[in-house]
Design a protein around this motif. Sequence first.
Motif, PDB file in Angstrom:
ATOM      1  N   GLU A  56     -11.711 -15.597  15.850  1.00  0.00           N
ATOM      2  CA  GLU A  56     -11.979 -16.887  15.206  1.00  0.00           C
ATOM      3  C   GLU A  56     -11.785 -18.028  16.209  1.00  0.00           C
ATOM      4  O   GLU A  56     -12.582 -18.966  16.250  1.00  0.00           O
ATOM      5  CB  GLU A  56     -11.088 -17.072  13.978  1.00  0.00           C
ATOM      6  CG  GLU A  56     -11.395 -16.112  12.838  1.00  0.00           C
ATOM      7  CD  GLU A  56     -12.710 -16.385  12.135  1.00  0.00           C
ATOM      8  OE1 GLU A  56     -12.955 -17.545  11.753  1.00  0.00           O
ATOM      9  OE2 GLU A  56     -13.508 -15.437  11.976  1.00  0.00           O
ATOM     10  N   ASN A  88     -14.794  -6.403  13.277  1.00  0.00           N
ATOM     11  CA  ASN A  88     -14.183  -6.706  11.978  1.00  0.00           C
ATOM     12  C   ASN A  88     -14.595  -5.694  10.918  1.00  0.00           C
ATOM     13  O   ASN A  88     -13.784  -5.299  10.081  1.00  0.00           O
ATOM     14  CB  ASN A  88     -14.537  -8.124  11.530  1.00  0.00           C
ATOM     15  CG  ASN A  88     -13.747  -9.172  12.274  1.00  0.00           C
ATOM     16  OD1 ASN A  88     -12.601  -8.960  12.650  1.00  0.00           O
ATOM     17  ND2 ASN A  88     -14.366 -10.318  12.499  1.00  0.00           N
ATOM     18  N   CYS A 159      -4.036 -14.344   8.825  1.00  0.00           N
ATOM     19  CA  CYS A 159      -5.482 -14.124   8.890  1.00  0.00           C
ATOM     20  C   CYS A 159      -5.888 -12.651   8.855  1.00  0.00           C
ATOM     21  O   CYS A 159      -7.030 -12.343   8.540  1.00  0.00           O
ATOM     22  CB  CYS A 159      -6.049 -14.770  10.152  1.00  0.00           C
ATOM     23  SG  CYS A 159      -5.408 -14.042  11.678  1.00  0.00           S
ATOM     24  N   GLU A 163      -7.835  -9.036   2.410  1.00  0.00           N
ATOM     25  CA  GLU A 163      -8.752  -9.900   1.652  1.00  0.00           C
ATOM     26  C   GLU A 163      -9.507 -10.839   2.587  1.00  0.00           C
ATOM     27  O   GLU A 163     -10.700 -11.092   2.387  1.00  0.00           O
ATOM     28  CB  GLU A 163      -7.984 -10.720   0.594  1.00  0.00           C
ATOM     29  CG  GLU A 163      -7.260  -9.896  -0.440  1.00  0.00           C
ATOM     30  CD  GLU A 163      -5.900  -9.356   0.021  1.00  0.00           C
ATOM     31  OE1 GLU A 163      -5.335  -8.528  -0.714  1.00  0.00           O
ATOM     32  OE2 GLU A 163      -5.412  -9.752   1.109  1.00  0.00           O
ATOM     33  N   ASN A 164      -8.827 -11.347   3.585  1.00  0.00           N
ATOM     34  CA  ASN A 164      -9.475 -12.246   4.541  1.00  0.00           C
ATOM     35  C   ASN A 164     -10.482 -11.488   5.402  1.00  0.00           C
ATOM     36  O   ASN A 164     -11.574 -11.995   5.677  1.00  0.00           O
ATOM     37  CB  ASN A 164      -8.435 -12.954   5.409  1.00  0.00           C
ATOM     38  CG  ASN A 164      -9.042 -14.082   6.213  1.00  0.00           C
ATOM     39  OD1 ASN A 164      -9.734 -14.952   5.678  1.00  0.00           O
ATOM     40  ND2 ASN A 164      -8.799 -14.066   7.509  1.00  0.00           N
ATOM     41  N   ARG A 166     -12.116  -8.846   4.544  1.00  0.00           N
ATOM     42  CA  ARG A 166     -13.274  -8.596   3.661  1.00  0.00           C
ATOM     43  C   ARG A 166     -14.184  -9.825   3.608  1.00  0.00           C
ATOM     44  O   ARG A 166     -15.408  -9.696   3.679  1.00  0.00           O
ATOM     45  CB  ARG A 166     -12.817  -8.253   2.248  1.00  0.00           C
ATOM     46  CG  ARG A 166     -12.357  -6.848   2.069  1.00  0.00           C
ATOM     47  CD  ARG A 166     -12.089  -6.524   0.593  1.00  0.00           C
ATOM     48  NE  ARG A 166     -11.492  -5.218   0.475  1.00  0.00           N
ATOM     49  CZ  ARG A 166     -10.308  -4.984  -0.083  1.00  0.00           C
ATOM     50  NH1 ARG A 166      -9.608  -5.978  -0.605  1.00  0.00           N
ATOM     51  NH2 ARG A 166      -9.832  -3.761  -0.135  1.00  0.00           N
ATOM     52  N   GLU A 167     -13.594 -11.012   3.469  1.00  0.00           N
ATOM     53  CA  GLU A 167     -14.379 -12.251   3.415  1.00  0.00           C
ATOM     54  C   GLU A 167     -15.129 -12.486   4.720  1.00  0.00           C
ATOM     55  O   GLU A 167     -16.300 -12.890   4.707  1.00  0.00           O
ATOM     56  CB  GLU A 167     -13.474 -13.446   3.121  1.00  0.00           C
ATOM     57  CG  GLU A 167     -12.936 -13.492   1.712  1.00  0.00           C
ATOM     58  CD  GLU A 167     -11.930 -14.627   1.498  1.00  0.00           C
ATOM     59  OE1 GLU A 167     -11.930 -15.594   2.282  1.00  0.00           O
ATOM     60  OE2 GLU A 167     -11.154 -14.531   0.531  1.00  0.00           O
ATOM     61  N   ILE A 168     -14.478 -12.235   5.837  1.00  0.00           N
ATOM     62  CA  ILE A 168     -15.109 -12.428   7.149  1.00  0.00           C
ATOM     63  C   ILE A 168     -16.276 -11.467   7.323  1.00  0.00           C
ATOM     64  O   ILE A 168     -17.350 -11.858   7.805  1.00  0.00           O
ATOM     65  CB  ILE A 168     -14.059 -12.262   8.278  1.00  0.00           C
ATOM     66  CG1 ILE A 168     -13.086 -13.447   8.249  1.00  0.00           C
ATOM     67  CG2 ILE A 168     -14.724 -12.129   9.634  1.00  0.00           C
ATOM     68  CD1 ILE A 168     -11.855 -13.243   9.114  1.00  0.00           C
ATOM     69  N   ALA A 170     -18.037 -10.041   4.885  1.00  0.00           N
ATOM     70  CA  ALA A 170     -19.096 -10.459   3.959  1.00  0.00           C
ATOM     71  C   ALA A 170     -19.872 -11.648   4.520  1.00  0.00           C
ATOM     72  O   ALA A 170     -21.108 -11.699   4.431  1.00  0.00           O
ATOM     73  CB  ALA A 170     -18.498 -10.806   2.587  1.00  0.00           C
ATOM     74  N   ARG A 171     -19.161 -12.601   5.116  1.00  0.00           N
ATOM     75  CA  ARG A 171     -19.817 -13.766   5.724  1.00  0.00           C
ATOM     76  C   ARG A 171     -20.716 -13.327   6.887  1.00  0.00           C
ATOM     77  O   ARG A 171     -21.841 -13.806   7.031  1.00  0.00           O
ATOM     78  CB  ARG A 171     -18.761 -14.770   6.192  1.00  0.00           C
ATOM     79  CG  ARG A 171     -19.312 -16.091   6.675  1.00  0.00           C
ATOM     80  CD  ARG A 171     -18.241 -17.129   6.946  1.00  0.00           C
ATOM     81  NE  ARG A 171     -17.303 -16.712   7.975  1.00  0.00           N
ATOM     82  CZ  ARG A 171     -15.984 -16.638   7.821  1.00  0.00           C
ATOM     83  NH1 ARG A 171     -15.428 -16.965   6.671  1.00  0.00           N
ATOM     84  NH2 ARG A 171     -15.211 -16.247   8.812  1.00  0.00           N
ATOM     85  N   LYS A 174     -23.912 -11.861   5.552  1.00  0.00           N
ATOM     86  CA  LYS A 174     -24.816 -12.919   5.080  1.00  0.00           C
ATOM     87  C   LYS A 174     -25.488 -13.645   6.237  1.00  0.00           C
ATOM     88  O   LYS A 174     -26.615 -14.100   6.121  1.00  0.00           O
ATOM     89  CB  LYS A 174     -24.064 -13.919   4.203  1.00  0.00           C
ATOM     90  CG  LYS A 174     -23.738 -13.387   2.841  1.00  0.00           C
ATOM     91  CD  LYS A 174     -22.999 -14.401   2.009  1.00  0.00           C
ATOM     92  CE  LYS A 174     -22.624 -13.794   0.673  1.00  0.00           C
ATOM     93  NZ  LYS A 174     -21.516 -14.473   0.026  1.00  0.00           N
TER      94      LYS A 174
END
Length: 186
Positions: A56, A88, A159, A163-164, A166-168, A170-171, A174
């Motif tokens: 990041e 990731n 970080c 859960e974080n 997973r969000e990274i 998914a982003r 996308k």
Amino acid sequence: MSTPIELGRPVSGDVVDLILEDHRRFEQLLRQLRDSSSDRDAVRRAFATLHVAHAEAEEKLVYPVLRRKDAIDEHEAEHGQEEHAEGNEALLAVLELKGTDTQSFDDAVEELAGLVNHHLTEEELTILNPAREEISEEARAELGEQFATERNRQIDADCGRIENVREIVARAEKQGLLDDEEGEEG
């Protein structure tokens, strides 16, 4: 939540040196992940924290500055982001496994290690070498302080929690950073 494994808390330094220090930490943590006698659960949490914080901070600060100063081109920066996304995704697979003493865990660690080691080598050759050659010592020190601050902020924000990650991931999906033949339908 802090991890019992020391990840370093630099506050300043040449950005190239700081990144290389993290690269050596990644290698050490990967060795510990492969070692069945280590506390693999603690190691994977520490690895997750370091991987996310490092990537990041690089993507937010280092890659854009190197691009603006023409040390690297857009392709190199994007390729670095793609490799972070792949790392990731592999990291998430390691984090999602319940046990750390299974063949599935060993296989997931092998996949993660392959991706991370490839990225470290490529980044050192195609991004850090140009940074050494094209960016002044003063600018590398200024960028190092910014990198360290962001990296530490990410660590303080926990970080590496699943859960974080997973969000990274998914982003990244996308954004098209994970378009490959190994990806699942969706």
